[in-house]
Design an enzyme around this catalytic site. Structure first.
Site: not given
Ligand code: DQA
Length: 143
Positions: A76, A73, A22, A106, A99, A9-10, A17, A97
């Protein structure tokens, strides 16, 4: 070798964003970068992005007997989803995984990763390049 890249998501809003976290590049830029790396390495790569937990579970299940590995990835959902963890465990597909940021540096709630328990590696805080490193790890693991 066939790899599925799943973004949660997002991440469709990359470039817009929170650019201070990011960056300014978009999801399309990310996919182009991964595709170029995959072409160089002779890997076939597909992409899936969703804002929905269940759709992510469906995508992981559908990858069974189709893909050799998954780069994920979960965004959230990393910090909340036992369903996504169980999906990876159920299929037995090798998974890395990724990120873009380093969630461990964070907010407290980002320190929990359920998916990590089912992954052969975690790459965090390396920006878009983390996805390329993840591909190299999967290639090594599938030799
Ligand atoms: C994320 C880190 C997560 O905590 C966050 O909710 C994201 C992006 C990252 O790629 O750094 O949406 O997965």
């Amino acid at each position: 070798m066939k790899i599925l890249v799943i973004n949660g998501p997002n991440l469709n809003l990359l470039g817009v964003r929170e650019p201070e976290i990011y960056g300014n590049r978009t999801l399309k830029d990310l996919e182009n970068l991964i595709t170029a790396h995959a072409d160089k390495k002779g890997v076939s790569v597909s992409f899936f992005q969703t804002n929905h937990e269940g759709k992510m579970v469906d995508a992981i299940q559908s990858a069974m007997n189709v893909y050799d590995g998954i780069i994920i990835n979960p965004a959230a959902y990393t910090h909340t989803s036992v369903a996504i963890l169980d999906a990876v465990k159920s299929t037995g597909i090798k998974c890395v995984e990724v990120h873009i940021s380093d969630p461990d540096t964070r907010e407290e709630f980002r320190k929990i990763s359920y998916i990590r328990l089912a992954c052969i590696a975690t790459i965090k805080g390396k920006g878009f390049d983390g996805y390329l490193e993840a591909m190299d790890i999967l290639m090594d693991a599938c030799k």
